[in-house]
Write a protein that holds these residues in place. Structure first.
Motif, short mmCIF file in Angstrom:
data_model
loop_
_atom_site.label_atom_id
_atom_site.label_comp_id
_atom_site.label_asym_id
_atom_site.label_seq_id
_atom_site.Cartn_x
_atom_site.Cartn_y
_atom_site.Cartn_z
N ALA A 40 0.83 -1.21 0.00
CA ALA A 40 0.00 0.00 0.00
C ALA A 40 0.86 1.26 0.00
O ALA A 40 0.59 2.20 -0.75
N ASN A 41 1.90 1.28 0.81
CA ASN A 41 2.77 2.45 0.85
C ASN A 41 3.60 2.58 -0.42
O ASN A 41 3.87 3.68 -0.89
N GLY A 42 3.99 1.46 -0.99
CA GLY A 42 4.70 1.49 -2.27
C GLY A 42 3.82 2.03 -3.38
O GLY A 42 4.25 2.83 -4.21
N ASN A 43 2.56 1.60 -3.38
CA ASN A 43 1.61 2.10 -4.38
C ASN A 43 1.37 3.60 -4.21
O ASN A 43 1.32 4.34 -5.19
N ALA A 44 1.23 4.05 -2.98
CA ALA A 44 1.02 5.48 -2.73
C ALA A 44 2.24 6.29 -3.17
O ALA A 44 2.11 7.36 -3.77
N ALA A 45 3.42 5.78 -2.88
CA ALA A 45 4.64 6.48 -3.30
C ALA A 45 4.75 6.51 -4.82
O ALA A 45 5.12 7.54 -5.41
N LEU A 46 4.44 5.40 -5.45
CA LEU A 46 4.48 5.34 -6.92
C LEU A 46 3.50 6.33 -7.52
O LEU A 46 3.83 7.07 -8.45
N HIS A 47 2.30 6.37 -6.99
CA HIS A 47 1.27 7.28 -7.49
C HIS A 47 1.71 8.73 -7.34
O HIS A 47 1.65 9.51 -8.29
N ASN A 48 2.17 9.09 -6.16
CA ASN A 48 2.51 10.49 -5.92
C ASN A 48 3.80 10.91 -6.58
O ASN A 48 3.93 12.04 -7.01
N ASN A 49 4.76 10.02 -6.65
CA ASN A 49 6.05 10.41 -7.22
C ASN A 49 6.08 10.33 -8.73
O ASN A 49 6.52 11.25 -9.38
N LEU A 50 5.63 9.23 -9.28
CA LEU A 50 5.75 9.07 -10.72
C LEU A 50 4.57 9.63 -11.49
O LEU A 50 4.74 10.43 -12.42
N VAL A 51 3.37 9.23 -11.13
CA VAL A 51 2.19 9.64 -11.88
C VAL A 51 1.95 11.14 -11.76
O VAL A 51 1.75 11.83 -12.77
N MET A 52 1.98 11.66 -10.55
CA MET A 52 1.69 13.09 -10.38
C MET A 52 2.80 13.97 -10.93
O MET A 52 2.54 15.04 -11.48
N ILE A 53 4.05 13.53 -10.83
CA ILE A 53 5.14 14.32 -11.43
C ILE A 53 5.02 14.29 -12.95
O ILE A 53 5.22 15.32 -13.61
N ALA A 54 4.68 13.13 -13.52
CA ALA A 54 4.48 13.06 -14.97
C ALA A 54 3.33 13.96 -15.40
O ALA A 54 3.42 14.64 -16.43
#
Length: 156
Positions: A40-54
């Motif tokens: 869950a924390n990995g998914n949240a980090a992936l969402h906020n770091n990669l998707v939102m930055i993109a």
């Protein structure tokens, strides 16, 4: 949490004057709630770091208002809910590891694996701080969604 592991040897029996020891390991992947916490924390980090930055980088090409902006707010809320669920599951198991459950005859383990429990507590604290940041981001997304775009509505 993903690297949380501790191995200890305990005396399990004594034959005559010779102690018999057994080595036990406490690992995060032995508890499904901790595995879910990491995912869950990995998914949240992936969402906020990669998707939102993109989306921020590509945001100059696309007009993010209306349904697209609502989608960002919905994704933020879903990420926050997933992180909250992971935190709750791991907190429950941590409390069980610290105090046990006398009704179910589950012994506590934190008195035997102190380092393992201390690392788990640090992971939980960091995750709750991250959850608070996710909450702030979600509120900002919703405020941006509800606020009228003054640039497009300005009169010439």
């Amino acid at each position: 949490m993903a690297f949380n592991k501790q191995t200890k040897s305990f005396v399990v029996a004594t034959v005559g004057s010779t102690p018999i020891t057994a080595t036990f390991a406490a690992k995060f992947n032995q508890t499904p709630a901790f595995v879910f916490f990491v995912i869950a924390n990995g998914n949240a980090a992936l969402h906020n770091n990669l998707v939102m930055i993109a989306m921020e980088i590509l945001g100059t090409r696309y007009d993010y208002k209306g349904p697209r902006l609502a989608l960002i707010a919905i994704l933020d809320m879903m990420t926050m809910a997933l992180a909250s669920d992971g935190d709750g599951a791991a907190t429950f198991m941590s409390e069980l590891g610290k105090n046990g459950n006398s009704h179910a005859k589950w012994d506590k383990i934190c008195d035997k694996f102190e380092t393992y429990c201390d690392r788990g507590v640090v992971a939980l604290i960091v995750s709750f701080v991250g959850f608070i940041l996710l909450l702030i981001i979600s509120v900002m997304s919703i405020i941006k969604l509800l606020k009228p775009n003054r640039i497009n509505h300005a009169s010439p």
